[in-house]
Design a protein around this motif. Sequence first.
Motif, PDB file in Angstrom:
ATOM      1  N   ALA A 261       0.832  -1.209   0.000  1.00 60.13           N
ATOM      2  CA  ALA A 261       0.000   0.000   0.000  1.00 60.13           C
ATOM      3  C   ALA A 261       0.864   1.256   0.000  1.00 60.13           C
ATOM      4  O   ALA A 261       1.955   1.260   0.569  1.00 60.13           O
ATOM      5  N   ASP A 262       0.352   2.314  -0.628  1.00 60.40           N
ATOM      6  CA  ASP A 262       0.913   3.653  -0.424  1.00 60.40           C
ATOM      7  C   ASP A 262       0.468   4.061   0.983  1.00 60.40           C
ATOM      8  O   ASP A 262      -0.724   4.244   1.243  1.00 60.40           O
ATOM      9  N   ILE A 263       1.414   4.198   1.873  1.00 59.08           N
ATOM     10  CA  ILE A 263       1.080   4.384   3.286  1.00 59.08           C
ATOM     11  C   ILE A 263       0.323   5.699   3.531  1.00 59.08           C
ATOM     12  O   ILE A 263      -0.568   5.764   4.385  1.00 59.08           O
ATOM     13  N   ASP A 264       0.631   6.724   2.738  1.00 56.10           N
ATOM     14  CA  ASP A 264      -0.098   7.995   2.902  1.00 56.10           C
ATOM     15  C   ASP A 264      -1.574   7.819   2.549  1.00 56.10           C
ATOM     16  O   ASP A 264      -2.459   8.323   3.246  1.00 56.10           O
ATOM     17  N   CYS A 282     -22.916   4.349   8.542  1.00 53.62           N
ATOM     18  CA  CYS A 282     -23.039   2.943   8.168  1.00 53.62           C
ATOM     19  C   CYS A 282     -21.863   2.499   7.322  1.00 53.62           C
ATOM     20  O   CYS A 282     -21.585   1.319   7.207  1.00 53.62           O
ATOM     21  N   THR A 283     -21.127   3.457   6.730  1.00 49.28           N
ATOM     22  CA  THR A 283     -19.994   3.121   5.870  1.00 49.28           C
ATOM     23  C   THR A 283     -18.648   3.246   6.599  1.00 49.28           C
ATOM     24  O   THR A 283     -17.589   3.159   5.981  1.00 49.28           O
ATOM     25  N   ALA A 284     -18.662   3.460   7.915  1.00 48.63           N
ATOM     26  CA  ALA A 284     -17.416   3.648   8.665  1.00 48.63           C
ATOM     27  C   ALA A 284     -16.560   2.372   8.644  1.00 48.63           C
ATOM     28  O   ALA A 284     -17.078   1.256   8.706  1.00 48.63           O
ATOM     29  N   SER A 285     -15.240   2.562   8.564  1.00 46.42           N
ATOM     30  CA  SER A 285     -14.338   1.398   8.595  1.00 46.42           C
ATOM     31  C   SER A 285     -13.844   1.190  10.017  1.00 46.42           C
ATOM     32  O   SER A 285     -12.808   1.735  10.400  1.00 46.42           O
ATOM     33  N   SER A 286     -14.567   0.401  10.789  1.00 49.15           N
ATOM     34  CA  SER A 286     -14.147   0.163  12.180  1.00 49.15           C
ATOM     35  C   SER A 286     -13.202  -1.029  12.279  1.00 49.15           C
ATOM     36  O   SER A 286     -12.631  -1.272  13.333  1.00 49.15           O
ATOM     37  N   ARG A 287     -13.047  -1.780  11.171  1.00 50.17           N
ATOM     38  CA  ARG A 287     -12.058  -2.879  11.161  1.00 50.17           C
ATOM     39  C   ARG A 287     -10.962  -2.522  10.168  1.00 50.17           C
ATOM     40  O   ARG A 287     -11.215  -2.420   8.962  1.00 50.17           O
ATOM     41  N   LEU A 288      -9.739  -2.349  10.678  1.00 50.57           N
ATOM     42  CA  LEU A 288      -8.590  -2.070   9.817  1.00 50.57           C
ATOM     43  C   LEU A 288      -7.775  -3.358   9.741  1.00 50.57           C
ATOM     44  O   LEU A 288      -7.151  -3.772  10.725  1.00 50.57           O
ATOM     45  N   VAL A 289      -7.834  -3.997   8.591  1.00 47.67           N
ATOM     46  CA  VAL A 289      -7.241  -5.326   8.415  1.00 47.67           C
ATOM     47  C   VAL A 289      -5.891  -5.133   7.731  1.00 47.67           C
ATOM     48  O   VAL A 289      -5.834  -4.801   6.541  1.00 47.67           O
ATOM     49  N   VAL A 290      -4.804  -5.302   8.493  1.00 51.77           N
ATOM     50  CA  VAL A 290      -3.505  -4.800   8.045  1.00 51.77           C
ATOM     51  C   VAL A 290      -2.474  -5.933   7.913  1.00 51.77           C
ATOM     52  O   VAL A 290      -2.313  -6.754   8.829  1.00 51.77           O
ATOM     53  N   HIS A 291      -1.779  -5.932   6.779  1.00 49.51           N
ATOM     54  CA  HIS A 291      -0.721  -6.920   6.521  1.00 49.51           C
ATOM     55  C   HIS A 291       0.388  -6.769   7.571  1.00 49.51           C
ATOM     56  O   HIS A 291       0.799  -5.649   7.897  1.00 49.51           O
ATOM     57  N   GLN A 292       0.885  -7.906   8.044  1.00 50.73           N
ATOM     58  CA  GLN A 292       1.849  -7.878   9.157  1.00 50.73           C
ATOM     59  C   GLN A 292       3.117  -7.083   8.842  1.00 50.73           C
ATOM     60  O   GLN A 292       3.682  -6.435   9.729  1.00 50.73           O
ATOM     61  N   SER A 293       3.534  -7.104   7.565  1.00 53.54           N
ATOM     62  CA  SER A 293       4.822  -6.460   7.283  1.00 53.54           C
ATOM     63  C   SER A 293       4.723  -4.932   7.285  1.00 53.54           C
ATOM     64  O   SER A 293       5.732  -4.235   7.376  1.00 53.54           O
ATOM     65  N   ILE A 294       3.516  -4.400   7.198  1.00 51.57           N
ATOM     66  CA  ILE A 294       3.348  -2.934   7.210  1.00 51.57           C
ATOM     67  C   ILE A 294       2.682  -2.494   8.514  1.00 51.57           C
ATOM     68  O   ILE A 294       2.510  -1.301   8.776  1.00 51.57           O
ATOM     69  N   HIS A 295       2.327  -3.471   9.369  1.00 58.09           N
ATOM     70  CA  HIS A 295       1.522  -3.220  10.569  1.00 58.09           C
ATOM     71  C   HIS A 295       2.101  -2.139  11.483  1.00 58.09           C
ATOM     72  O   HIS A 295       1.428  -1.153  11.815  1.00 58.09           O
ATOM     73  N   GLU A 297       4.428   0.181  11.109  1.00 62.72           N
ATOM     74  CA  GLU A 297       4.525   1.519  10.513  1.00 62.72           C
ATOM     75  C   GLU A 297       3.133   2.150  10.402  1.00 62.72           C
ATOM     76  O   GLU A 297       2.917   3.328  10.723  1.00 62.72           O
ATOM     77  N   PHE A 298       2.158   1.334   9.973  1.00 61.75           N
ATOM     78  CA  PHE A 298       0.780   1.829   9.829  1.00 61.75           C
ATOM     79  C   PHE A 298       0.237   2.281  11.187  1.00 61.75           C
ATOM     80  O   PHE A 298      -0.351   3.365  11.303  1.00 61.75           O
ATOM     81  N   VAL A 299       0.452   1.477  12.223  1.00 62.13           N
ATOM     82  CA  VAL A 299      -0.069   1.821  13.557  1.00 62.13           C
ATOM     83  C   VAL A 299       0.575   3.111  14.058  1.00 62.13           C
ATOM     84  O   VAL A 299      -0.104   3.990  14.602  1.00 62.13           O
ATOM     85  N   GLU A 300       1.870   3.232  13.816  1.00 63.36           N
ATOM     86  CA  GLU A 300       2.563   4.452  14.262  1.00 63.36           C
ATOM     87  C   GLU A 300       1.993   5.689  13.570  1.00 63.36           C
ATOM     88  O   GLU A 300       1.686   6.707  14.198  1.00 63.36           O
ATOM     89  N   ARG A 301       1.817   5.574  12.250  1.00 63.13           N
ATOM     90  CA  ARG A 301       1.275   6.715  11.478  1.00 63.13           C
ATOM     91  C   ARG A 301      -0.175   7.003  11.865  1.00 63.13           C
ATOM     92  O   ARG A 301      -0.603   8.148  11.956  1.00 63.13           O
ATOM     93  N   MET A 302      -0.960   5.946  12.088  1.00 61.35           N
ATOM     94  CA  MET A 302      -2.376   6.123  12.459  1.00 61.35           C
ATOM     95  C   MET A 302      -2.507   6.751  13.845  1.00 61.35           C
ATOM     96  O   MET A 302      -3.405   7.546  14.094  1.00 61.35           O
ATOM     97  N   THR A 303      -1.609   6.357  14.737  1.00 60.22           N
ATOM     98  CA  THR A 303      -1.647   6.921  16.095  1.00 60.22           C
ATOM     99  C   THR A 303      -1.445   8.427  16.009  1.00 60.22           C
ATOM    100  O   THR A 303      -2.166   9.207  16.646  1.00 60.22           O
ATOM    101  N   ALA A 304      -0.480   8.821  15.162  1.00 62.26           N
ATOM    102  CA  ALA A 304      -0.213  10.263  15.010  1.00 62.26           C
ATOM    103  C   ALA A 304      -1.418  10.962  14.392  1.00 62.26           C
ATOM    104  O   ALA A 304      -1.860  12.016  14.875  1.00 62.26           O
TER     105      ALA A 304
END
Length: 482
Positions: A261-264, A282-295, A297-304
């Motif tokens: 994925a393009d992380i941005d 009703c269209t909210a994404s409450s489940r973020l299903v993330v590949h382990q190899s990008i997990h 970095e994604f969590v760090e960026r999402m936290t920010a």
Amino acid sequence: MSKTSKNYIAGDWVEGPSSIANTNPSDTNDIIGQYAQASSAQLDDALNSAHIAQRQWAATGLEQRQAVLMKIGEEMMARSAELGELLAREEGKPVAEGKGEVYRAGQFFTYYAAEVLRQSGDTADSVRPNIEVDVRREPMGTVAIISPWNFPTATASWKIAPALAFGNAVIWKPANLTPASAVALAEIISRQEIPKGLFNLVMGSGGSIGQALVESPKVHAISFTGSYDVGRQIARAAAQNLTKFQLELGSKNPLVVMDDADIDVAVAAATGGAFGSTGQKCTASSRLVVHQSIHDEFVERMTASTSALKVGHALEDGTQIGPAASAEQLASNLDYMQLGRDEGCEVVCGGDALELATPGHYMQPALLIGGDNAMRLNREELFAPMACVIKVADYDEALSVANDTDFGLVSGIITQSLSKASHFRRNAESGCVMVNLPTAGTDYHVPFGGRKNSSFGPREQGQYAKELYTQVKTSYISSGNP
Ligand code: NAP
Ligand code: MG
């Protein structure tokens, strides 16, 4: 004492036997007004007048019908700033979202104004000589429209506009949490050149007036958007009378983030999709299903990005996330936070109620990690500014987690791989699929709806709306000399 807004029944604004107060969720000291609750006798007046008015409306020239819809839409678009502010004040969405919603609602009217003139049917030769067959659509009659509080103007408009365009009368029961925007829309419709009783606003609680409406044999079609439980209740009532109906219900939408994925793009889609409208969509994404190899970095960026979201009064400049729409909704959100902790998730940011300058139902958006798809947190619709990251090993697991849900409104994937995107599009078990986009954010000229427990019956929006609002007639015409 603030003024009491009335119901619009049989072409007149009428008082009700009781009224409710409408409170601003950004500032519970701000009472927007009192709103009349319709009695069952008034509902009956609405149904009786709709029956007569519908026949007049169906016989009205197409250009007149088109002009009425166009005027409603144009007025809503022109007044989107004013009406969007009112909507933001009563529902709690940031004022920019409120304006956007009213503008979009106007577009539903102008779109269906044009649909009025798209008159086409089928003709065929009979299998018998000298007989022709004519297949055309006719209105259903009286349509009951029941709408939720989270997109009170848009959902109602995407039902009212096609109902009127295709020649029906309307009885609208809006959500009691958002009556001001309903009265505003009804007021615009009431000023049009339409038969008295063609359009009726009946405010009141779902359990009383809503239930009476869907149980009425004088209703020919029902369009409902709301929760799964109420949807099933409506289905039972409709089945009793063999009334045609359509349900748009909750969901539990997954956004898959692949290793390529393009992380941005991923962070922007997940942040907007999960927390926009305070997660109350009703269209909210409450489940973020993330590949382990990008997990990580994604969590760090999402936290920010999640921590940076500004929670505030819906009408204040710079607010990105408004309050929950009601005290009950906030309490439910906080209960789900506790459930997430109890089920073993780690809360990486947010999740607490916030006290701001005005008393409101505020909460810091929350990101949870360490979730698995069996948790109740990841199976039930939250309707909260909360998202849970579910780590997966590969694409196959991501697809299977995405589809492992009782719901099926929207699924999304963020990937730069054409083959994964195409495979996902074909195999996602949902009514809508988003590739490199947030799960929320749909157009008005194409169908919208879900699968499994998210929807029942014909699709809404675009030309597909005619499946609910019309019925087909097949006529045989002999040219004689049989
Ligand atoms: P809700 O509680 O189901 O209420 C929806 C509407 O139904 C309200 O007008 C409500 O009236 C009325 N109602 C309640 N009980 C009724 C009954 N027995 N008979 C007839 N009408 C009844 O839903 P909500 O809390 O307003 O909205 C949130 C839900 O809507 C979520 O599940 C969300 O996912 C769903 N939603 C779905 C879509 C979609 O297109 N799929 C879009 C937006 C929202 P009162 O509230 O006034 O009592
Ligand atoms: Mg409700």
